[in-house]
Scaffold this motif. Structure first.
Motif, mmCIF file in Angstrom:
data_model
loop_
_atom_site.group_PDB
_atom_site.id
_atom_site.type_symbol
_atom_site.label_atom_id
_atom_site.label_comp_id
_atom_site.label_asym_id
_atom_site.label_seq_id
_atom_site.Cartn_x
_atom_site.Cartn_y
_atom_site.Cartn_z
ATOM 1 N N LEU A 288 0.821 -1.209 0.000
ATOM 2 C CA LEU A 288 0.000 0.000 0.000
ATOM 3 C C LEU A 288 0.856 1.260 0.000
ATOM 4 N N GLN A 289 2.039 1.180 0.604
ATOM 5 C CA GLN A 289 2.930 2.329 0.674
ATOM 6 C C GLN A 289 3.883 2.402 -0.510
ATOM 7 N N GLY A 290 3.787 1.416 -1.408
ATOM 8 C CA GLY A 290 4.644 1.415 -2.585
ATOM 9 C C GLY A 290 6.095 1.175 -2.255
ATOM 10 N N GLN A 291 6.360 0.440 -1.182
ATOM 11 C CA GLN A 291 7.723 0.175 -0.755
ATOM 12 C C GLN A 291 8.135 -1.235 -1.128
ATOM 13 N N THR A 292 9.462 -1.462 -1.170
ATOM 14 C CA THR A 292 9.978 -2.807 -1.360
ATOM 15 C C THR A 292 9.653 -3.628 -0.134
ATOM 16 N N ASP A 293 9.083 -4.795 -0.325
ATOM 17 C CA ASP A 293 8.649 -5.634 0.785
ATOM 18 C C ASP A 293 9.831 -6.400 1.356
ATOM 19 N N ALA A 294 10.271 -5.998 2.552
ATOM 20 C CA ALA A 294 11.423 -6.649 3.176
ATOM 21 C C ALA A 294 11.103 -8.068 3.624
ATOM 22 N N VAL A 295 9.816 -8.408 3.744
ATOM 23 C CA VAL A 295 9.439 -9.777 4.102
ATOM 24 C C VAL A 295 9.745 -10.718 2.955
ATOM 25 N N ARG A 296 9.584 -10.248 1.724
ATOM 26 C CA ARG A 296 9.850 -11.085 0.553
ATOM 27 C C ARG A 296 11.345 -11.216 0.308
ATOM 28 N N THR A 297 12.005 -10.086 0.115
ATOM 29 C CA THR A 297 13.435 -10.095 -0.179
ATOM 30 C C THR A 297 14.017 -8.735 0.129
ATOM 31 N N SER A 298 15.283 -8.700 0.441
ATOM 32 C CA SER A 298 15.944 -7.448 0.802
ATOM 33 C C SER A 298 16.676 -6.881 -0.403
ATOM 34 N N PRO A 299 16.968 -5.564 -0.398
ATOM 35 C CA PRO A 299 17.737 -4.970 -1.498
ATOM 36 C C PRO A 299 19.101 -5.629 -1.668
ATOM 37 N N ALA A 300 19.698 -6.061 -0.572
ATOM 38 C CA ALA A 300 21.005 -6.718 -0.660
ATOM 39 C C ALA A 300 20.914 -8.020 -1.440
ATOM 40 N N GLU A 301 19.828 -8.774 -1.225
ATOM 41 C CA GLU A 301 19.642 -10.033 -1.955
ATOM 42 C C GLU A 301 19.434 -9.762 -3.435
ATOM 43 N N GLU A 302 18.692 -8.711 -3.746
ATOM 44 C CA GLU A 302 18.442 -8.374 -5.146
ATOM 45 C C GLU A 302 19.731 -7.943 -5.835
ATOM 46 N N ALA A 303 20.542 -7.132 -5.139
ATOM 47 C CA ALA A 303 21.801 -6.671 -5.722
ATOM 48 C C ALA A 303 22.767 -7.826 -5.928
ATOM 49 N N GLU A 304 22.818 -8.734 -4.971
ATOM 50 C CA GLU A 304 23.716 -9.882 -5.082
ATOM 51 C C GLU A 304 23.302 -10.779 -6.236
ATOM 52 N N ALA A 305 22.006 -10.853 -6.482
ATOM 53 C CA ALA A 305 21.501 -11.747 -7.519
ATOM 54 C C ALA A 305 21.888 -11.294 -8.917
ATOM 55 N N GLU A 306 22.258 -10.028 -9.079
ATOM 56 C CA GLU A 306 22.610 -9.527 -10.400
ATOM 57 C C GLU A 306 23.838 -10.226 -10.956
ATOM 58 N N ASP A 307 24.639 -10.816 -10.091
ATOM 59 C CA ASP A 307 25.850 -11.499 -10.536
ATOM 60 C C ASP A 307 25.659 -13.007 -10.626
ATOM 61 N N ARG A 308 24.443 -13.454 -10.482
ATOM 62 C CA ARG A 308 24.189 -14.894 -10.484
ATOM 63 C C ARG A 308 23.513 -15.320 -11.782
ATOM 64 N N HIS A 309 23.728 -16.580 -12.109
ATOM 65 C CA HIS A 309 23.031 -17.155 -13.256
ATOM 66 C C HIS A 309 21.744 -17.845 -12.812
#
Length: 211
Positions: free
Chosen positions: A91-112
């Motif tokens: 509702l607040q248009g925020q990234t849901d930390a319950v689902r995944t964190s920004p750190a996990e998303e950033a780390e995933a950019e280097d993964r296959h």
């Protein structure tokens, strides 16, 4: 067997919890250097992974709860709180930390293996969706209830697959504003579902609340 509206309600709830439209921007960012064929393969793997995770959770949820010594009523209250937190973030248009964190998303950019982590787990098949399928499996002990729950999960995953396969087109058509509107609408629906789940759990924990 439960009335058919129970399964349409569960389908709607699970689709809203997974919220594939919220995953579209992340999917596009994580696959920005991928070809159309590679994006299709990522969508295939992600949808299949979500299906497997949720089906396994549905089939083993009772044994897991028994092993932890946790009552279904307590799990409903806890699961409802998780869903409510997700709804408030949506509702607040925020990234849901319950689902995944920004750190996990950033780390995933280097993964296959982004199709599995973080796209399928925990962005889509996270605590909220897993809690929901476990709770739903315990709503009835009728013969075909479990089968219909699994079929509902499969149907949701089919729609998820369609949305991910069309991510590029949807991102271009709806734009960030359109995706945000859908996300907030889903958040409102999810908040109502979360309150209902918590209320049912509290009534089981405290029978006096039923009057």
């Amino acid at each position: 067997m439960e009335h058919w509206t129970e399964y349409t309600r569960f389908f709607t709830a699970l689709f809203v919890i997974l919220d594939p439209f919220a995953a579209v921007p992340i999917f596009l960012v994580l696959t920005k250097n991928y070809t159309a064929g590679e994006r299709g393969r990522i969508a295939n793997i992600a949808a299949i992974t979500v299906l497997l995770v949720l089906v396994v959770a549905a089939l083993t949820g009772e044994a897991l709860l028994n092993g932890m010594g946790t009552s279904l009523a307590s799990f409903r209250v806890g699961g409802g709180i998780v869903l409510l937190l997700m709804a408030l973030s949506m509702l607040q248009g925020q990234t849901d930390a319950v689902r995944t964190s920004p750190a996990e998303e950033a780390e995933a950019e280097d993964r296959h293996s982004i199709a599995v982590v973080p796209l399928a787990i925990p962005l889509l098949a996270g605590p909220g969706s897993i809690s929901n399928v476990i709770i739903e499996m315990h709503r009835s002990s009728s013969e075909y209830h479990g089968l219909l729950v699994i079929l509902s999960i499969a149907l949701v995953c089919l729609f998820l697959w369609i949305v991910l396969r069309m991510a590029t087109t949807l991102g271009r058509m709806l734009g960030q504003i359109g995706l945000n509107i859908i996300n907030r609408l889903f958040g409102l629906i999810l908040a109502a579902i979360a309150v209902e789940i918590m209320a049912n759990g509290l009534k089981q924990l405290f029978p006096a609340l039923t009057g």
